[in-house]
Design a protein around this motif. Structure first.
Motif, PDB file in Angstrom:
ATOM      1  N   LEU B 107       0.792  -1.374  -0.079  1.00  0.00           N
ATOM      2  CA  LEU B 107       0.103   0.080   0.061  1.00  0.00           C
ATOM      3  C   LEU B 107       0.777   1.179  -0.015  1.00  0.00           C
ATOM      4  CD1 LEU B 107      -3.041  -1.067   2.341  1.00  0.00           C
ATOM      5  CD2 LEU B 107      -3.097  -0.937  -0.029  1.00  0.00           C
ATOM      6  N   PHE B 108       1.993   0.984   0.781  1.00  0.00           N
ATOM      7  CA  PHE B 108       3.093   2.266   0.619  1.00  0.00           C
ATOM      8  C   PHE B 108       3.429   2.866  -0.716  1.00  0.00           C
ATOM      9  CE2 PHE B 108       7.077   4.311   1.504  1.00  0.00           C
ATOM     10  CZ  PHE B 108       6.678   5.205   2.485  1.00  0.00           C
ATOM     11  N   ILE B 109       3.999   1.581  -1.520  1.00  0.00           N
ATOM     12  CA  ILE B 109       4.334   1.799  -2.667  1.00  0.00           C
ATOM     13  C   ILE B 109       3.221   2.380  -3.599  1.00  0.00           C
ATOM     14  CG2 ILE B 109       5.222   0.592  -4.635  1.00  0.00           C
ATOM     15  CD1 ILE B 109       6.813  -1.255  -3.054  1.00  0.00           C
ATOM     16  N   ASN B 110       2.100   1.992  -3.608  1.00  0.00           N
ATOM     17  CA  ASN B 110       0.955   2.446  -4.578  1.00  0.00           C
ATOM     18  C   ASN B 110       0.727   3.890  -3.965  1.00  0.00           C
ATOM     19  OD1 ASN B 110       0.656   0.170  -5.409  1.00  0.00           O
ATOM     20  ND2 ASN B 110      -0.467  -0.679  -3.933  1.00  0.00           N
ATOM     21  N   ALA B 111       0.818   4.254  -2.536  1.00  0.00           N
ATOM     22  CA  ALA B 111       0.419   5.588  -2.143  1.00  0.00           C
ATOM     23  C   ALA B 111       1.638   6.570  -2.817  1.00  0.00           C
ATOM     24  CB  ALA B 111       0.637   5.819  -0.951  1.00  0.00           C
ATOM     25  N   ALA B 112       2.875   6.030  -2.776  1.00  0.00           N
ATOM     26  CA  ALA B 112       4.166   6.656  -3.154  1.00  0.00           C
ATOM     27  C   ALA B 112       4.005   7.048  -4.760  1.00  0.00           C
ATOM     28  CB  ALA B 112       5.517   6.155  -2.899  1.00  0.00           C
ATOM     29  N   MET B 113       3.503   5.919  -5.579  1.00  0.00           N
ATOM     30  CA  MET B 113       3.517   6.137  -7.055  1.00  0.00           C
ATOM     31  C   MET B 113       2.296   7.082  -7.311  1.00  0.00           C
ATOM     32  SD  MET B 113       3.984   2.502  -8.605  1.00  0.00           S
ATOM     33  CE  MET B 113       2.844   1.483  -7.799  1.00  0.00           C
ATOM     34  N   ILE B 114       1.166   7.108  -6.450  1.00  0.00           N
ATOM     35  CA  ILE B 114       0.170   8.319  -6.707  1.00  0.00           C
ATOM     36  C   ILE B 114       0.683   9.307  -6.432  1.00  0.00           C
ATOM     37  CG2 ILE B 114      -2.099   8.909  -5.861  1.00  0.00           C
ATOM     38  CD1 ILE B 114      -3.043   6.135  -5.590  1.00  0.00           C
ATOM     39  N   GLY B 115       1.510   9.467  -5.381  1.00  0.00           N
ATOM     40  CA  GLY B 115       2.160  10.705  -5.050  1.00  0.00           C
ATOM     41  C   GLY B 115       3.023  11.183  -6.242  1.00  0.00           C
ATOM     42  N   ILE B 116       3.828  10.337  -6.719  1.00  0.00           N
ATOM     43  CA  ILE B 116       4.647  10.769  -7.971  1.00  0.00           C
ATOM     44  C   ILE B 116       3.881  11.363  -9.380  1.00  0.00           C
ATOM     45  CG2 ILE B 116       6.221   9.803  -9.834  1.00  0.00           C
ATOM     46  CD1 ILE B 116       7.051   7.934  -8.024  1.00  0.00           C
ATOM     47  N   VAL B 117       2.694  10.768  -9.608  1.00  0.00           N
ATOM     48  CA  VAL B 117       1.977  11.147 -10.560  1.00  0.00           C
ATOM     49  C   VAL B 117       1.136  12.543 -10.128  1.00  0.00           C
ATOM     50  CG1 VAL B 117       1.643   9.197 -11.850  1.00  0.00           C
ATOM     51  CG2 VAL B 117      -0.030   9.818 -10.281  1.00  0.00           C
ATOM     52  N   PHE B 118       0.919  12.637  -8.964  1.00  0.00           N
ATOM     53  CA  PHE B 118       0.149  13.853  -8.626  1.00  0.00           C
ATOM     54  C   PHE B 118       1.000  15.062  -8.355  1.00  0.00           C
ATOM     55  CE2 PHE B 118      -3.857  12.036  -6.514  1.00  0.00           C
ATOM     56  CZ  PHE B 118      -4.252  11.663  -7.823  1.00  0.00           C
ATOM     57  N   SER B 119       2.313  14.918  -8.236  1.00  0.00           N
ATOM     58  CA  SER B 119       3.319  15.902  -7.817  1.00  0.00           C
ATOM     59  C   SER B 119       3.246  17.096  -8.913  1.00  0.00           C
ATOM     60  CB  SER B 119       4.525  15.514  -7.394  1.00  0.00           C
ATOM     61  OG  SER B 119       5.157  14.745  -8.220  1.00  0.00           O
ATOM     62  N   GLY B 120       3.156  18.385  -8.604  1.00  0.00           N
ATOM     63  CA  GLY B 120       3.168  19.277  -9.328  1.00  0.00           C
ATOM     64  C   GLY B 120       4.821  20.034  -9.607  1.00  0.00           C
ATOM     65  N   ASP B 121       5.578  19.528  -8.736  1.00  0.00           N
ATOM     66  CA  ASP B 121       6.977  20.228  -8.843  1.00  0.00           C
ATOM     67  C   ASP B 121       7.983  18.925  -8.501  1.00  0.00           C
ATOM     68  OD1 ASP B 121       7.872  20.835  -5.584  1.00  0.00           O
ATOM     69  OD2 ASP B 121       5.953  19.648  -6.169  1.00  0.00           O
ATOM     70  N   LEU B 122       9.278  19.423  -8.994  1.00  0.00           N
ATOM     71  CA  LEU B 122      10.226  18.479  -9.112  1.00  0.00           C
ATOM     72  C   LEU B 122      10.589  18.104  -7.636  1.00  0.00           C
ATOM     73  CD1 LEU B 122      12.178  19.569 -12.311  1.00  0.00           C
ATOM     74  CD2 LEU B 122      10.671  17.674 -12.006  1.00  0.00           C
ATOM     75  N   VAL B 123      10.571  18.924  -6.662  1.00  0.00           N
ATOM     76  CA  VAL B 123      10.882  18.436  -5.310  1.00  0.00           C
ATOM     77  C   VAL B 123      10.135  17.403  -4.669  1.00  0.00           C
ATOM     78  CG1 VAL B 123      11.264  19.034  -2.960  1.00  0.00           C
ATOM     79  CG2 VAL B 123      11.986  20.619  -4.916  1.00  0.00           C
ATOM     80  N   SER B 124       8.656  17.520  -5.003  1.00  0.00           N
ATOM     81  CA  SER B 124       7.782  16.594  -4.538  1.00  0.00           C
ATOM     82  C   SER B 124       8.047  15.179  -5.439  1.00  0.00           C
ATOM     83  CB  SER B 124       6.397  16.761  -4.407  1.00  0.00           C
ATOM     84  OG  SER B 124       6.104  17.702  -5.233  1.00  0.00           O
ATOM     85  N   PHE B 125       8.128  15.419  -6.591  1.00  0.00           N
ATOM     86  CA  PHE B 125       8.289  14.468  -7.568  1.00  0.00           C
ATOM     87  C   PHE B 125       9.535  13.574  -6.740  1.00  0.00           C
ATOM     88  CE2 PHE B 125      10.177  12.302 -11.211  1.00  0.00           C
ATOM     89  CZ  PHE B 125       9.257  11.941 -11.711  1.00  0.00           C
ATOM     90  N   PHE B 126      10.590  14.293  -6.575  1.00  0.00           N
ATOM     91  CA  PHE B 126      11.783  13.442  -5.986  1.00  0.00           C
ATOM     92  C   PHE B 126      11.614  12.814  -4.848  1.00  0.00           C
ATOM     93  CE2 PHE B 126      16.103  13.290  -4.077  1.00  0.00           C
ATOM     94  CZ  PHE B 126      16.722  12.526  -5.105  1.00  0.00           C
ATOM     95  N   ILE B 127      10.950  13.459  -3.994  1.00  0.00           N
ATOM     96  CA  ILE B 127      10.629  12.716  -2.698  1.00  0.00           C
ATOM     97  C   ILE B 127       9.877  11.581  -3.088  1.00  0.00           C
ATOM     98  CG2 ILE B 127       9.535  13.003  -0.331  1.00  0.00           C
ATOM     99  CD1 ILE B 127      10.199  16.021  -0.604  1.00  0.00           C
ATOM    100  N   PHE B 128       8.681  11.705  -3.606  1.00  0.00           N
ATOM    101  CA  PHE B 128       7.771  10.576  -3.659  1.00  0.00           C
ATOM    102  C   PHE B 128       8.407   9.503  -4.399  1.00  0.00           C
ATOM    103  CE2 PHE B 128       4.191  13.618  -3.478  1.00  0.00           C
ATOM    104  CZ  PHE B 128       3.737  12.860  -2.043  1.00  0.00           C
ATOM    105  N   TRP B 129       9.561   9.811  -5.518  1.00  0.00           N
ATOM    106  CA  TRP B 129      10.111   8.967  -6.314  1.00  0.00           C
ATOM    107  C   TRP B 129      11.268   8.036  -5.399  1.00  0.00           C
ATOM    108  CZ3 TRP B 129      10.458   7.998 -11.449  1.00  0.00           C
ATOM    109  CH2 TRP B 129      11.271   7.504 -12.153  1.00  0.00           C
ATOM    110  N   GLU B 130      11.730   8.663  -4.435  1.00  0.00           N
ATOM    111  CA  GLU B 130      12.762   8.072  -3.364  1.00  0.00           C
ATOM    112  C   GLU B 130      11.990   7.211  -2.300  1.00  0.00           C
ATOM    113  OE1 GLU B 130      16.314   8.158  -3.394  1.00  0.00           O
ATOM    114  OE2 GLU B 130      15.382   8.318  -5.059  1.00  0.00           O
ATOM    115  N   MET B 131      10.823   7.529  -2.153  1.00  0.00           N
ATOM    116  CA  MET B 131       9.986   6.759  -1.233  1.00  0.00           C
ATOM    117  C   MET B 131       9.620   5.409  -1.834  1.00  0.00           C
ATOM    118  SD  MET B 131       6.795   8.950   0.394  1.00  0.00           S
ATOM    119  CE  MET B 131       6.994  10.002   1.615  1.00  0.00           C
TER     120      MET B 131
END
Lengths: 294, 612, 180
Positions: B107-131
């Protein structure tokens, strides 16, 4: 697209295909200095097979062979016969290339359920052979599609009707020759009869087919012959304006195929693959390079 | 529905599932299923919306969540696939150890993946990517042993990619002053070389995740060692985050206009993509392990997706994005089917020791068959339509050689797909598998749903293609004339409904014809022709070296040079490190000497060149 | 094609089909098989009668037992015969399957083939010439026309007896009974 065409074109393919089966046996016999069976012999065979009480190995065994002929019928609808081309505008050559998969796939699945090692060997050989000739065939088709700038087979036929046959157009000569070289493999006739090999693996995928199944497999074979040659005639011999002329061309190519079938022994799988990846592939590749450069 | 709420639900679902597992396993299962299912309607409601909401400030940068059509397609695919594989896990994971941890990570990975596609800037993109990367590492190495080695291989390559991406992000921040994607979009002003520089940096990151050829080495061991439901997610969705990154990079950040002005880059990516198609396809052909075969096939199919996206016409990009959805469905389907077989046969995945399971597991067989057909691209499955788009675009835009390799890869796909189906489900059944039962319903359900998706998207490709077309238009590419049944075009149209009608009419006709013949008698599987004797049991399933004549030809060329190179590099680093270790010999006097020497060098450098 | 034949084709297509399309199992039991190659190839050309060798018993409807039948061969013959789809016809070829021929006192060959599987016709001689095969084929046509080539029905009706005979000489058979 008319309803009558949709009914007519598979029927024509079936009749011509069964006629070809009979003709091939007759011509083969004459080459062997025999009298040969009556030309209606395949029809008699098919009637006899339908009447026999065969065995079934399961649902997939029943369904696969039906699916295979259905695939063949679909291909026939996509290939123009003269002016009859009911569905040619629904996807062009790429779709034809892919639907031609259904027939071997159906037979492969159907005979796979029979748990006979011979059929598995036959399928494996068939797929290998397909990979072998598909290498050249794809290059040839790409050369055609690049040259004519369309993926529609009716367009290609129409363009040939206006000018000369593809076989005699400068950049397409080499692909044309390559196609002739791989045509026996596409039809599965003697030098490339490796997937059936009756003496060796007891007719391969068809080893467990009897009765109705064998009849259906025969019909499928008839379709496959017509499809294989019609594609060549449409792509390289300019198709035709009317049915008679079209099937005359198909007949001539088929008789050429029988001659090859009559005089050659069967290759081994390795030899066949080596051959297919050799000269035809090289010619087709060269042809595509030339087509792209011109 | 706010985006933050979805993310909160997704992440809290993981934590609550973990805590519930401490109470009872039934509660854990219920909560995992409820939370993963709840995400589907929440995301589905966002269809067609274009929202951008700031979240909060972080290190002076605004974190932004946003959604558009592109993000929506990825998010819905993630949520559906993850809930299906959670449902599949219910029985698959029964009785295994650390189940709490497993569900938490899923579930955590799925949340992180949803985070990646929802992120509107590269910082949050990177954070979710690393998660996502780290959680994936933990779940790949779930089974320990060889799985741990596979996980370490994955995480090292992944870190390498992430670092490249981090440099790229910092570079953008320094030159552009912002990391918000919508502000960067299209108006990035960099010199040609700098653009290529950041594109290469990002491509390394996304290429590792997407397993493009020089960076593919982690994928085959990782896919085969992970638990099957997670393999489905890994192959279906997780590596597609790399694809998402590519789309973001090429069409949103850099933009089509700029992309077309630097054709060298796309050509390189295209060639890499074709190599990624051909080489893994033939490696998959010689695999003996079902999941390894599928893993290599995943590498090859990712090549198709990247080829479509990087080729850069609206036809090919549509095909590429559609192929991503299709690959998510049929490859997940195949992994789940293999998982069901693995579950019933107590973990047998070796293609040479299975066989004839069609009688025992008919529904699994049909699912696997449909999955394999999609993988091949048999007409009436979704894989056909997306591949058709890609091929057509390649042929009509004068790239017949790329088209040739893509098409030839398909024929290799036929060979290995049939090998997979044949060796597991057809042929002779080994004695010990004669009495195994069907897959349980909670395993069949996800397979049935995915099979339906493969067929429906194959017959009515217009449903997803319309949404994809709107994405492609938003990139600034021209709109396609999409119908429910495919594509209307003067240079060759596609009409899947016609194909469907033709084939189903054919089936009906031939079925009636076959009724004319006398009825067949059902016989036992063993009653086969064997020249007057019976085929011995357990011995005559033709599987080993299924394509022997071909193997002899291709095997010498199938050395994975890249993987060998990485292994050598790792060995070399190990050797150097162990040599370097020797300076720590335990004498305090020596350490004091090192310190003094170091200080002396510093002082010398300062005196000589006065750097500081 | 004359009119009578046409009427027959329309009335009983199955019978006519079986008549003119005899696919023989390519099963070599004894020395008699040496007569088969000239029969099916250029010299005598059996194909003009519709007689061709089939690759497997599943595809065949004619079973030529060409020569003496040892016990080991008998097992294969029975198995092959049972795998052929009905209707199927058996023809014993040469004197050995009829009464043992020169092997009449052998411990290892059977003397009367029709005890174990039904035989529709015999070609006597040692060896019969290929012409004899054609005579047998034309005889078989007549028998099929008159519904006299009904060995397969006999086999079904008297299966217990046949099976008992088979088990008597071969011991236990390693396949289940064809009919129950």
């Amino acid at each position: 697209m008319h309803i009558s065409e949709i009914i007519l074109s598979p029927l024509l393919a079936l009749i011509v295909g069964v006629f070809f089966l009979g003709l091939s046996r007759k011509i083969m016999a004459r080459i062997h200095w025999r009298y040969g069976p009556p030309i209606t012999q395949p029809v008699i065979d098919i009637i006899r097979m339908f009447s026999q009480k065969s065995v079934s190995h399961g649902n997939l065994f029943n369904f696969g062979i039906i699916f295979s002929i259905a695939g063949s019928i679909a291909v026939v609808l996509f290939i123009p016969f003269g002016r009859i081309h009911p569905l040619s505008n629904s996807g062009g050559l790429l779709v034809i290339l892919y639907i031609m998969l259904l027939a071997p796939l159906g037979i492969a699945l159907s005979s796979g359920e029979a748990a006979n090692p011979n059929s598995s060997i036959g399928i494996s050989r068939k797929l290998l052979l397909t990979l072998g000739y598909e290498f050249s065939l794809l290059l040839i088709l790409l050369a055609l599609m690049t040259h004519y700038r369309t993926i529609s087979i009716t367009e290609i036929v129409a363009l040939q009707q206006k000018g000369s046959w593809s076989l005699f157009r400068l950049p397409l000569v080499l692909p044309g020759i390559a196609y002739i070289l791989i045509l026996p493999a596409i039809l599965g006739v003697r030098p490339f009869e490796i997937s059936k090999a009756p003496q060796e693996i007891s007719s391969g995928p068809m080893v467990e087919y009897g009765g109705t199944y064998l009849a259906l497999a025969k019909i499928e074979h008839a379709f496959a012959i017509v499809i294989g040659i019609s594609l060549f005639v449409n792509l390289f011999l300019g198709g035709a304006n009317n049915l008679a002329f079209f099937f005359l061309k198909v007949l001539l190519v088929f008789i050429l195929g029988i001659f090859i079938n009559a005089v050659f022994p069967r290759l081994r799988t390795e030899q066949a693959i080596k051959y297919l990846f050799g000269i035809p592939a090289f010619l087709a590749f060269l042809g595509l390079v030339i087509t792209v450069l011109i | 529905m706010s985006l933050a709420l979805i993310l909160i639900v997704a992440f809290s679902g993981a934590i609550i599932t973990y805590l519930a597992g401490k109470v009872s396993s039934k509660l854990r299962k219920t909560i995992a299923v409820v939370f993963s299912l709840a995400l589907i309607p929440m995301i589905a409601l966002l269809f067609g919306k274009n929202i951008e909401t700031p979240l909060f400030e972080f290190l002076g940068l605004r974190l932004i969540l946003r959604i558009n059509n592109l993000a929506w397609i990825f998010a819905i695919a993630i949520s559906i696939l993850s809930s299906l594989s959670v449902i599949f896990s219910l029985i698959y994971m029964k009785g295994k150890e650390k189940v709490d941890f497993y569900y938490f990570m899923m579930l955590f990975i799925n949340a992180a993946m949803i985070g990646i596609v929802f992120s509107g800037d590269l910082v949050s993109f990177f954070i979710f990517w690393e998660m996502m990367s780290w959680a994936t590492f933990l779940l790949i190495s779930y089974k320990r042993g060889p799985a741990l080695a596979a996980g370490i291989k994955y995480i090292i390559m992944s870190i390498f990619g992430s670092m490249a991406m981090l440099i790229g992000i910092l570079f953008i921040l320094n030159t552009q002053g912002t990391l918000i994607i919508s502000q960067l979009a299209g108006n990035i002003n960099l010199s040609l070389y700098n653009t290529i520089f950041i594109m290469i940096l990002f491509s390394v990151a996304f290429g590792v995740k997407n397993a493009i050829l020089p960076f593919h080495a982690w994928l085959p061991p990782a896919h085969s060692e992970a638990p099957s439901p997670f393999s489905a997610i890994l192959s279906g969705i997780l590596i597609k985050m790399g694809t998402y990154g590519f789309i973001l990079l090429l069409y949103v950040i850099v933009g089509v206009q700029k992309l077309l002005s630097l054709p060298g880059f796309t050509i390189v990516i295209n060639i890499l993509a074709t190599v990624t198609i051909i080489f893994p396809t033939f490696v998959a052909l010689i695999q003996e392990d079902a999941k390894k075969l599928l893993a290599w096939s995943t590498v090859a199919q990712a090549g198709y997706i990247i080829l479509g996206i990087a080729f850069g016409t609206s036809l090919s990009v549509t095909g590429g994005i559609f192929h991503f959805i299709n690959h998510a469905t049929f490859k997940a389907l195949l992994f789940l089917a293999i998982g069901a077989v693995e579950y019933r046969t107590n973990g047998v995945r070796d293609l040479n020791s299975l066989g004839g399971l069609i009688k025992q597991m008919p529904i699994t067989f049909v699912a696997a068959l449909i999955g394999a057909c999609g993988l091949i691209g048999v007409p009436l499955t979704n894989g056909f339509v997306s591949k058709w788009f890609i091929y057509k675009s390649l042929i009509l835009n004068k790239s017949p050689f790329l088209a040739f390799f893509a098409l030839f890869g398909t024929w290799g796909t036929i060979l290995y797909s049939f090998k997979l189906i044949h060796n597991i489900f057809l042929g002779q059944t080994p004695e010990k598998f004669k009495s195994i039962g069907r897959a349980p319903f909670s395993m069949q359900l996800p397979m049935i749903i995915l099979s339906l998706a493969v067929i429906i998207f194959g017959i009515f490709p217009g449903l997803p293609l319309k949404a994809i077309n709107s994405i492609v238009v938003s990139f600034g590419l021209e709109s396609l004339n999409i119908n429910l049944w495919g594509l209307a075009s003067s240079t060759g149209a596609l009409n899947t409904i016609n194909i469907f009608t033709a084939i189903s009419a054919g089936i009906l006709l031939v079925w009636l014809l076959s009724k004319l013949g006398s009825k067949a008698k059902s016989v036992n599987q063993d009653d086969t022709y064997a020249a007057g004797t019976s085929v011995p049991q357990d011995r005559y399933h033709y599987t080993v070296e299924f394509y022997k004549p071909l193997y002899r030809v291709i095997r010498p060329y199938l050395k994975d040079i890249v993987d060998i190179f990485y292994t050598l590099l790792a060995d070399w680093i190990k050797k150097i490190s162990s040599k370097l270790r020797k300076i720590y010999n335990g004498y305090v006097g020596n350490y004091v000497m090192y310190i003094i020497l170091f200080l002396a060098i510093l002082i010398f450098v300062q005196l000589k060149w006065s750097l500081w | 094609m004359d009119r009578n034949k046409l009427i027959k084709w329309i009335k009983t297509p199955a019978k006519m089909g079986n008549k003119y399309s005899l696919h023989a199992v390519y099963f070599c039991t004894g020395c008699g098989i040496i007569e088969i190659p000239p029969t099916i190839t250029t010299r005598w050309d059996a194909e003009r009668f519709g007689v061709t060798p089939a690759a497997t018993p599943r595809q065949a409807n004619l079973f030529l037992i060409t020569g003496y039948v040892s016990l080991k061969t008998l097992k294969s013959i029975i198995r092959t015969y049972e795998q052929m789809p009905e209707p199927k016809y058996t023809v014993g070829f040469g004197s050995c399957p009829i009464n043992g021929g020169m092997y009449w006192d052998s411990y290892n060959t059977i003397k009367h083939l029709d005890k174990y599987i039904p035989v529709d016709g015999w070609i006597a001689g040692c060896m019969p010439r290929p012409e004899a095969i054609f005579i047998a084929v034309t005889h078989l046509w007549k028998m099929i026309d008159n519904d006299m080539a009904d060995g397969y029905k006999k086999y079904r009706n008297n299966y217990d007896q046949y099976r008992a005979n088979q088990e008597k000489v071969l011991g236990s058979l390693d396949w289940p009974p064809l009919f129950k």
